[in-house]
Design an enzyme around this catalytic site. Structure first.
Site, PDB file in Angstrom:
ATOM      1  N   ARG A 149     -55.198 -30.010 -34.773  1.00  0.00           N
ATOM      2  CA  ARG A 149     -54.597 -29.119 -35.777  1.00  0.00           C
ATOM      3  C   ARG A 149     -55.540 -28.120 -36.206  1.00  0.00           C
ATOM      4  NH1 ARG A 149     -53.236 -32.573 -39.487  1.00  0.00           N
ATOM      5  NH2 ARG A 149     -54.274 -31.894 -41.384  1.00  0.00           N
ATOM      6  N   TYR A 179     -38.086  -7.526 -40.956  1.00  0.00           N
ATOM      7  CA  TYR A 179     -37.346  -8.512 -40.300  1.00  0.00           C
ATOM      8  C   TYR A 179     -36.496  -9.273 -41.337  1.00  0.00           C
ATOM      9  CZ  TYR A 179     -36.348 -12.940 -37.422  1.00  0.00           C
ATOM     10  OH  TYR A 179     -35.895 -13.963 -36.747  1.00  0.00           O
ATOM     11  N   ASP A 210     -46.527  -5.719 -39.883  1.00  0.00           N
ATOM     12  CA  ASP A 210     -46.047  -6.580 -38.626  1.00  0.00           C
ATOM     13  C   ASP A 210     -45.632  -5.599 -37.713  1.00  0.00           C
ATOM     14  OD1 ASP A 210     -44.511  -7.497 -36.727  1.00  0.00           O
ATOM     15  OD2 ASP A 210     -43.369  -8.884 -38.084  1.00  0.00           O
ATOM     16  N   LYS A 213     -43.309 -11.888 -28.025  1.00  0.00           N
ATOM     17  CA  LYS A 213     -42.616 -10.780 -27.604  1.00  0.00           C
ATOM     18  C   LYS A 213     -43.411 -10.076 -26.521  1.00  0.00           C
ATOM     19  CE  LYS A 213     -39.417 -11.379 -30.589  1.00  0.00           C
ATOM     20  NZ  LYS A 213     -39.897 -12.465 -31.640  1.00  0.00           N
TER      21      LYS A 213
END
Length: 392
Positions: free
Chosen positions: A60, A113, A185, A210
Site C-alpha cells: 500500500r 466530469y 484534469d 484512457k
C-alpha cells in the site's frame, strides 16, 4: 534509469523510468506481485525506520512496478513528481482531501466530469469545505467567485462532452498571485497535446485508464506536479489505500511504450473524422477543437500540439432514432469510455445521464441527439463509412 528531459516524447515513453538492469536481466520492468516485502534482518528495519535506506515494506506504500510507471509519467508530463492511483476518481478525491481542510473554499467549472462535480458538491460539504461552481471559460465569474478562504481552483481542458478549452495563460493570470492552487484534469489532452504545468498550473491529473494506458484493459489515475504538492497527496493515499496494483502498473508501462505512436494516429484520425462528420447532412453540429467552427479553436491552436480523438456531434432526430443509429454500427463499439485503440461511442442522455429527467438533462446541455465518439486507431475512412451506413 529515470530518463533525460531532452529526449523526444516517444523515447521517454519507451525508456524513462524503466529499471534498465534489473536483477533478472529482463527487458521489461518486472511485475513485483507481492503485498509484503521482507527484511533480511533487524538492522534493515532499523535503517528504514530512521530513513537511512530507501526500500519497500508494504504494497500500500508503493512497489517497484508502480515507481517505474510513476517516473515514466513524470517525464512525459515534465513534472517533478507523480503518484499513481487505482482509478482517476481516486486520484481526484485523494488530491482534494490531501490538499484541503475544513473551512476552505474551492471553485470548480460547471462542465467538469460529472462525478467530480458530485464529489465537490455532495461530499466535500460534509467536511465543511465550500464549493462554488462557475461557468467554463467565464473568466470574470471565476475572479468574482474568489473568497478570502479560497484554496483551490479545479477544471478540465478539454472538457466532456463539448471539448471546451481553457485559456491557461488567462486562467493563471487570475489566480497566480493569490495563493490559490490551480488543478487541471488533462485527461482528454494528454501530455502529448498539452502540458499545463508549463503555463503555471500547479497540479495535473489524468485518468490513466484512457489515453495513457490506451488499451481499455486497466483502471488507473495519476497526479503530477512539484514534490512539495504531490507529497501530501501521496501521504494521504497511504491512509486511504487507493493504490494501483502491480499488474495494472505493468500494463500501464506496456501501454505507455506506444503512447507517442498512438497519439499521432489518434490526432490524425480525430481531425479527419471531425471534418467528415461536419459535412454530413444528418449531423447538425460537430464539436472538435481542430475545427474552425469550435468556439475555442484559436485557443486550442495556440496551446495544443494536437486536438485529440474525441469528436462530439449532434444527430438530427429524437432519442429513438439516435439509439437505432447506435445499434446499426458495425465497427464502432457502444461504450462509455475513451482513449483506447478501439473506437467507442456513447449517447450521454441514456448512458451517462440516465438518472436525470429530460428537463434536467437539457438544462445541463445534454440534448437528445448528442453523441460522443472516441475515435480509435482504425482507418479513419472505415470509421466514417461505419457512421454513414448507420445514419442511412
Amino acid at each position: 534509469m529515470k530518463g533525460d528531459k531532452d529526449w523526444g516524447i516517444s523515447t521517454k515513453a519507451v525508456h524513462a523510468g524503466e529499471i534498465r538492469y534489473n536483477e533478472y536481466g529482463s527487458v521489461t520492468t518486472p511485475i513485483v506481485q507481492t503485498s509484503t516485502f521482507i527484511f533480511k534482518n533487524i538492522d534493515e528495519i532499523k535503517k528504514l525506520a530512521v530513513g537511512a535506506v530507501e526500500r519497500f515494506e508494504y504494497g500500500r506504500y508503493g512497489h517497484p512496478t508502480q515507481i517505474a510507471a510513476e517516473h515514466k509519467l513524470a517525464f512525459l508530463e515534465g513534472a517533478e513528481d507523480a503518484v499513481l492511483f487505482s482509478s482517476g476518481m481516486s486520484a481526484i478525491t485523494t488530491t482534494l482531501f490531501g490538499l484541503l481542510k475544513s473551512g476552505d473554499h474551492i471553485i470548480i467549472t460547471d462542465d467538469a466530469y460529472r462525478r467530480t462535480l458530485e464529489f465537490c458538491k455532495a461530499c466535500l460539504v460534509k467536511f465543511d469545505i465550500e464549493c462554488t461552481v462557475v461557468k467554463m471559460c467565464d473568466y470574470e465569474a471565476m475572479e468574482k467567485a474568489i473568497k478570502p478562504n479560497t484554496r483551490l481552483f479545479f477544471s478540465e481542458s478539454p472538457t466532456n462532452p463539448y471539448l471546451n478549452i481553457m485559456d491557461l495563460e488567462r486562467l493563471i493570470g487570475i489566480f497566480k498571485d493569490k495563493g490559490i492552487l490551480v488543478v487541471s484534469d488533462s485527461t482528454f489532452a494528454t501530455p502529448y497535446n498539452q502540458k499545463p504545468l508549463e503555463y503555471g498550473v500547479d497540479i495535473v491529473i489524468h485518468s490513466a485508464t484512457k489515453y495513457l494506458a490506451g488499451h481499455n484493459d486497466l483502471l488507473s489515475g495519476v497526479v503530477l506536479g512539484s514534490k512539495k504538492l504531490v507529497e501530501p497527496v501521496r501521504e494521504f493515499l497511504k491512509i486511504t489505500g487507493g493504490v494501483i496494483d502491480p499488474n495494472s502498473a505493468y500494463l500501464l508501462i506496456r501501454g505507455l511504450k506506444t503512447f507517442g505512436l498512438r497519439m499521432e494516429r489518434l490526432n490524425e484520425n480525430g481531425q479527419i473524422v471531425a471534418e467528415g462528420l461536419e459535412r454530413h447532412p444528418k449531423i447538425s453540429r460537430v464539436y472538435y477543437p481542430g475545427l474552425p467552427s469550435h468556439p475555442h479553436h484559436d485557443v486550442a491552436k495556440a496551446q495544443m500540439k494536437g486536438f485529440g480523438a474525441v469528436v462530439t456531434f449532434e444527430v438530427e432526430g429524437d432519442c429513438e432514432y439516435v439509439l437505432n443509429f447506435l445499434s446499426r454500427l458495425k465497427i464502432i463499439n457502444i461504450g462509455p469510455s475513451l482513449g483506447g485503440v478501439e473506437s467507442l461511442i456513447t449517447h450521454p442522455a441514456t448512458i451517462s445521464y440516465y438518472d436525470k429527467t429530460r428537463k434536467e438533462r437539457l438544462a445541463l446541455g445534454i440534448k437528445d441527439g448528442l453523441i460522443r465518439l472516441a475515435v480509435g486507431v482504425e482507418n479513419a475512412e472505415d470509421i466514417i463509412a461505419d457512421i454513414e451506413q448507420a445514419l442511412a
